[in-house]
Design an enzyme around this catalytic site. Structure first.
Site, short mmCIF file in Angstrom:
data_model
loop_
_atom_site.label_atom_id
_atom_site.label_comp_id
_atom_site.label_asym_id
_atom_site.label_seq_id
_atom_site.Cartn_x
_atom_site.Cartn_y
_atom_site.Cartn_z
N PRO A 76 0.85 -1.20 0.00
CA PRO A 76 0.00 0.00 0.00
C PRO A 76 0.88 1.24 0.00
O PRO A 76 1.76 1.39 0.85
CB PRO A 76 -0.79 -0.13 1.32
CG PRO A 76 0.07 -0.98 2.20
CD PRO A 76 0.81 -1.91 1.29
N CYS A 161 3.50 3.27 9.07
CA CYS A 161 3.77 4.52 8.35
C CYS A 161 4.48 5.51 9.26
O CYS A 161 3.97 5.85 10.34
CB CYS A 161 2.48 5.12 7.83
SG CYS A 161 2.74 6.67 6.93
N HIS A 234 7.85 -4.79 7.62
CA HIS A 234 8.84 -3.97 6.94
C HIS A 234 10.13 -4.09 7.75
O HIS A 234 10.17 -3.67 8.91
CB HIS A 234 8.38 -2.52 6.86
CG HIS A 234 9.28 -1.65 6.03
ND1 HIS A 234 8.82 -0.59 5.28
CD2 HIS A 234 10.63 -1.67 5.83
CE1 HIS A 234 9.84 -0.01 4.66
NE2 HIS A 234 10.94 -0.65 5.00
N GLY A 276 13.23 -3.29 0.71
CA GLY A 276 14.51 -3.50 0.03
C GLY A 276 14.53 -4.61 -1.00
O GLY A 276 15.59 -4.94 -1.53
#
Length: 439
Positions: A76, A161, A234, A276
């Site tokens: 997203p 985020c 992440h 990455g």
């Protein structure tokens, strides 16, 4: 129904503002993609036998959609993974899992008179995940309830985020990692108001709260307090000291060893790795190393064709669609001209619809000239349709590029996961504190 080289397309796209799907109960691909699901296993990808990847097709009550497990998903991304991007992405790849942009729960609640603009999507976009953000349980519950009728395949909560608008003034996003009890409550609220599975996307930590044990505490508490069984990780921590979201994707080091340690320490959960990983070859490297699934972000946008055109064949072992770039654009043109201006106030306009294509000719001859022609065409009064835009600009791209199929699979970095198993942190042991386990 018009057939385009293996991809079915409704000849006249229904504008998204008028599409509302009926409620339906779907079983999660990740629910089936578990060590306990043995009855439905089939060979899935080129790595299936060696690396235990399974071709589990998600069954739905409708009996039509059959989705592969989320071995590959597109992250997203705010202002990027909108309806227009997802439409062209789905034309290129039938099996990639697509995510919406993050939608704040407050936006959904306060836009009840215009929900289709934010939540509606065409049936072709399945499998698709809605990501929401927020820190108010009442609004999260209301937003989930409102979204449920649109038929998303999963609801995801943003806990990763680092944007100042979100984690700063908004006090949600990655800042929620400091309050796993609230996240567990939020996930329970989401699950209680939807018919589909739920998941969390998070970082491996933030600021000084970046130890492996702190990450495990977060995972343990959220999964114990809620029905959450899927986490997208992440593999960088976030820094909230004023650096930009772009720097937060670059400066904090990647720690893939944290991700792979989670697989060891939480065998009953499912984890998707993110951060990455820039091409399909690297996705397969992560899967070979044992990842349950891989999420790719900017590479799937900035290098659209060279990334997504290989997903179905190289990751899922499916036959090639045989589409060329020209055929993809022909299909997208039908969609674009059908939705042009349907949101009101002239939106979406030509620029909105062409924006997802700026990575379509990445590194190809004519790419820079095409972008210059595109910039000029946006200012021309006679360019009023996507068709006329293409007629004006595609002369910059050689026919050999437009009519070629996906080239050889681009090579990735060979050392991306080198010795990751040798870097694993010590085994996690839950802390001695009372956690009420979700039942």
């Amino acid at each position: 129904m018009v057939k385009f080289s293996g991809y079915s397309l409704i000849s006249s796209f229904t504008p998204f503002h008028s599409v509302i799907l009926k409620k339906q109960r779907r079983f999660s691909a990740l629910d089936l993609y578990s060590n306990n699901s043995t009855k439905s296993r089939r060979t899935l990808s080129v790595f299936a036998n060696k690396h235990q990847l399974r071709n589990i097709k998600t069954h739905t009550e409708m009996g039509v959609e059959q989705y592969r497990p989320p071995l590959f998903s597109v992250a997203p991304m705010m202002d990027w993974t909108d309806n227009h991007y997802r439409t062209v992405a789905r034309i290129i790849s039938k099996h990639a899992w697509l995510y919406t942009e993050m939608l704040a729960a407050e936006t959904i609640v306060h836009q009840q008179g215009d929900l289709d603009r934010f939540l509606a999507f065409s049936p072709e976009q399945h499998p698709i995940v809605l990501q929401i953000g927020g820190n108010n349980l009442d609004n999260i519950a209301k937003a989930t309830r409102l979204a449920n009728s649109y038929g998303y395949d999963e609801i995801n909560l943003n806990c990763g985020c680092p944007s100042p608008r979100v984690a700063g003034h908004g006090c949600f996003g990655v800042r929620l990692m400091l309050d796993p009890k609230f996240v567990g409550e939020a996930m329970s609220v989401i699950a209680a108001n939807t018919d589909v599975p739920v998941s969390v996307k998070c970082r491996i930590g933030l600021d000084d709260h970046d130890s492996y044990n702190e990450l495990c505490d977060f995972i343990y508490k959220v999964s114990s307090l809620s029905p959450t069984k899927h986490f997208i990780i992440h593999s960088r921590k976030a820094l909230l000291n004023g650096i930009s979201p772009a720097d937060n994707r670059r400066i904090p080091p990647l720690k893939y060893e944290y991700y792979y340690a989670l697989l060891r320490d939480f065998p009953d959960l499912r984890f998707t790795i993110n951060g990455g990983i820039n091409c399909v070859d690297e996705v397969n490297a992560a899967l070979r190393e044992g990842a349950h699934g891989v999420m790719v972000g900017r590479a799937a946008y900035n290098n659209l064709w060279n990334t997504l055109a290989h997903v179905d064949t190289a990751i899922y072992g499916a036959p090639s669609s045989g589409l060329t770039r020209r055929q993809v654009l022909e299909q997208y043109q039908v969609y674009g001209d059908a939705v042009l201006g349907t949101y009101g106030n002239g939106r979406p306009n030509i620029r909105d619809l062409i924006k997802p294509l700026f990575g379509f000719f990445y590194s190809e001859p004519g790419n820079n000239l095409w972008k210059r022609k595109a910039d000029a065409a946006f200012q021309m009064k006679n360019i009023t349709t996507v068709k006329s835009f293409f007629e004006e600009t595609l002369v910059a791209i050689p026919d050999a590029v437009l009519d070629s199929h996906a080239a050889e699979l681009p090579s990735g970095r060979k050392d991306l996961f080198a010795n990751v198993r040798g870097l694993l942190p010590p085994l996690y042991e839950t802390r001695e504190e009372e956690v009420v386990v979700y039942a």
